[in-house]
Scaffold this motif. Sequence first.
Motif, PDB file in Angstrom:
ATOM      1  N   THR A  61      -4.983  -3.921  -6.844  1.00  0.00           N
ATOM      2  CA  THR A  61      -6.419  -4.134  -6.655  1.00  0.00           C
ATOM      3  C   THR A  61      -7.164  -2.851  -6.297  1.00  0.00           C
ATOM      4  O   THR A  61      -8.391  -2.816  -6.382  1.00  0.00           O
ATOM      5  CB  THR A  61      -6.682  -5.173  -5.546  1.00  0.00           C
ATOM      6  OG1 THR A  61      -6.102  -4.712  -4.317  1.00  0.00           O
ATOM      7  CG2 THR A  61      -6.084  -6.522  -5.920  1.00  0.00           C
ATOM      8  N   SER A  62      -6.452  -1.797  -5.890  1.00  0.00           N
ATOM      9  CA  SER A  62      -7.106  -0.551  -5.503  1.00  0.00           C
ATOM     10  C   SER A  62      -6.320   0.636  -6.052  1.00  0.00           C
ATOM     11  O   SER A  62      -5.111   0.736  -5.833  1.00  0.00           O
ATOM     12  CB  SER A  62      -7.205  -0.447  -3.973  1.00  0.00           C
ATOM     13  OG  SER A  62      -7.821   0.766  -3.583  1.00  0.00           O
ATOM     14  N   HIS A  69     -15.746  -0.703   1.878  1.00  0.00           N
ATOM     15  CA  HIS A  69     -14.531  -0.558   1.073  1.00  0.00           C
ATOM     16  C   HIS A  69     -13.889   0.803   1.282  1.00  0.00           C
ATOM     17  O   HIS A  69     -12.666   0.945   1.271  1.00  0.00           O
ATOM     18  CB  HIS A  69     -14.852  -0.743  -0.411  1.00  0.00           C
ATOM     19  CG  HIS A  69     -14.908  -2.171  -0.852  1.00  0.00           C
ATOM     20  ND1 HIS A  69     -13.859  -3.039  -0.670  1.00  0.00           N
ATOM     21  CD2 HIS A  69     -15.887  -2.879  -1.454  1.00  0.00           C
ATOM     22  CE1 HIS A  69     -14.186  -4.230  -1.157  1.00  0.00           C
ATOM     23  NE2 HIS A  69     -15.416  -4.160  -1.631  1.00  0.00           N
ATOM     24  N   SER A 103       0.848  -1.194   0.000  1.00  0.00           N
ATOM     25  CA  SER A 103       0.000   0.000   0.000  1.00  0.00           C
ATOM     26  C   SER A 103       0.885   1.246   0.000  1.00  0.00           C
ATOM     27  O   SER A 103       1.736   1.406   0.880  1.00  0.00           O
ATOM     28  CB  SER A 103      -0.923  -0.003   1.232  1.00  0.00           C
ATOM     29  OG  SER A 103      -1.722   1.160   1.260  1.00  0.00           O
ATOM     30  N   SER A 111      -6.527   4.998  -6.709  1.00  0.00           N
ATOM     31  CA  SER A 111      -7.216   6.257  -6.407  1.00  0.00           C
ATOM     32  C   SER A 111      -6.584   7.394  -7.187  1.00  0.00           C
ATOM     33  O   SER A 111      -5.375   7.603  -7.122  1.00  0.00           O
ATOM     34  CB  SER A 111      -7.142   6.540  -4.901  1.00  0.00           C
ATOM     35  OG  SER A 111      -7.663   7.815  -4.609  1.00  0.00           O
ATOM     36  N   ASP A 159     -11.245   4.904  -7.320  1.00  0.00           N
ATOM     37  CA  ASP A 159     -11.731   6.146  -6.735  1.00  0.00           C
ATOM     38  C   ASP A 159     -11.270   7.303  -7.613  1.00  0.00           C
ATOM     39  O   ASP A 159     -10.067   7.567  -7.721  1.00  0.00           O
ATOM     40  CB  ASP A 159     -11.193   6.298  -5.311  1.00  0.00           C
ATOM     41  CG  ASP A 159     -11.778   7.497  -4.581  1.00  0.00           C
ATOM     42  OD1 ASP A 159     -12.469   8.305  -5.222  1.00  0.00           O
ATOM     43  OD2 ASP A 159     -11.551   7.624  -3.363  1.00  0.00           O
ATOM     44  N   SER A 204      -2.267  -1.413  -3.500  1.00  0.00           N
ATOM     45  CA  SER A 204      -3.038  -0.169  -3.412  1.00  0.00           C
ATOM     46  C   SER A 204      -2.132   1.022  -3.710  1.00  0.00           C
ATOM     47  O   SER A 204      -1.046   1.142  -3.143  1.00  0.00           O
ATOM     48  CB  SER A 204      -3.644  -0.037  -2.005  1.00  0.00           C
ATOM     49  OG  SER A 204      -4.283   1.214  -1.849  1.00  0.00           O
ATOM     50  N   GLU A 237     -11.117  -1.860  -6.863  1.00  0.00           N
ATOM     51  CA  GLU A 237     -11.633  -0.591  -6.349  1.00  0.00           C
ATOM     52  C   GLU A 237     -11.011   0.565  -7.118  1.00  0.00           C
ATOM     53  O   GLU A 237      -9.794   0.614  -7.299  1.00  0.00           O
ATOM     54  CB  GLU A 237     -11.303  -0.440  -4.866  1.00  0.00           C
ATOM     55  CG  GLU A 237     -11.842  -1.554  -3.993  1.00  0.00           C
ATOM     56  CD  GLU A 237     -11.297  -1.488  -2.585  1.00  0.00           C
ATOM     57  OE1 GLU A 237     -10.735  -0.437  -2.218  1.00  0.00           O
ATOM     58  OE2 GLU A 237     -11.422  -2.475  -1.853  1.00  0.00           O
TER      59      GLU A 237
END
Length: 379
Positions: free
Chosen positions: A233-234, A350, A177, A236, A270, A205, A268
């Motif tokens: 997987t994430s 989430h 992350s 932003s 954002d 992330s 995910e």
Amino acid sequence: MIWPVLAALGEPHRLCGPEYTCYRFTMPLRSLQNCTSLRASPSYAKRVADKLRSNTQLTCLHLLGGHSITVSTAGAQALAGALTNNSALRELDLNLYSGSPIGAEGGRALGKALEVNTALRTLGLHGQGIENDGAVALGTALMRNKALTTLDLSANKISARGAQALAKSLRASALTSFDLKVNPIGLEGVRALAKALGSSTALRSLRLSSDMIGGAEGAQLLSHALKSNAALTSLSFTCYYGCNTMTLGDDGVAALSDSLKVNSALQELDITGNMVSDEGARVLGEALKVNQGLTTLRITGSLLAPGSHVEASLIEALKRGGFGAISHRHDGPMVHLLAGRTRRSDVFSHFHLPISDDDSQWSSLYDSSSPPPPPPPPP
């Protein structure tokens, strides 16, 4: 939120002022376990650091900074010295929202400590102004350190040079992350990150600011990397500063949509604060018809006004893309949307948001996962 001050050195400690409630505690650091939050001045941070050298029980420490009470450079250097000997601490949070930052010198000291520390898993340095020199030191440390998995360097005045050093370390580090938002890394910085993402297998992330990576052009570079990345997987791309000039826009959303057609790992996304028009909504919806990996989407647009045609188009596009839970919250001239393929409660979890409409002002627009209403009684 008012944070109590713990006298973790076995001595009474008192903090009073117009913005604080006064607290008095006596609790030896050697007896503490799990996570402890302290407001610490540089001298107090040094005393905490002295105890950390021999402490074997404390696993999580948040040294909260604000107003006139901050760790500053001297405190960070003392804590870095303690980290070279401490084998118990797993999480250190020095996030700063006002006051004196640890600066580049503090960042360099922590970088040196991470070269030998094998215990720390999470390091939070939001707002600490480590700049490029501190970022380079941390990047060098991450080439050797295989323990740290979560790193928050948001709002640290890091530009391209610092981002390039950090990106280079992503290929070798254990980071899962990484938060680099609110840093003006520019196109050269994002180009280095995109190259690293192409071969990274650990990072799960990544958080960036779309207005500080060159807007749509930066998104295009990262979108190309996403086509070959099977680990992330994430993602932003938030925009909170300068959002009227350098957002993702329809071109950036189109680039992301193109990568979503082939990337099945991302779960995910954002893109809060970015401008989205009818065309952006349409292209995103078409991509989500193909992509079945993305489960949660958060989006806000400067053009996405409550009750507008764009809002209706986006909601319809999300429905066509298989998103069965869509909720919104109006905020002045804008509307915030959360969408998920699963239950509405999962969408909120989430993003660590409350579910209660009364508390959060979020309302359900569409939820196909909810049971249908009972039929009306017969006449």
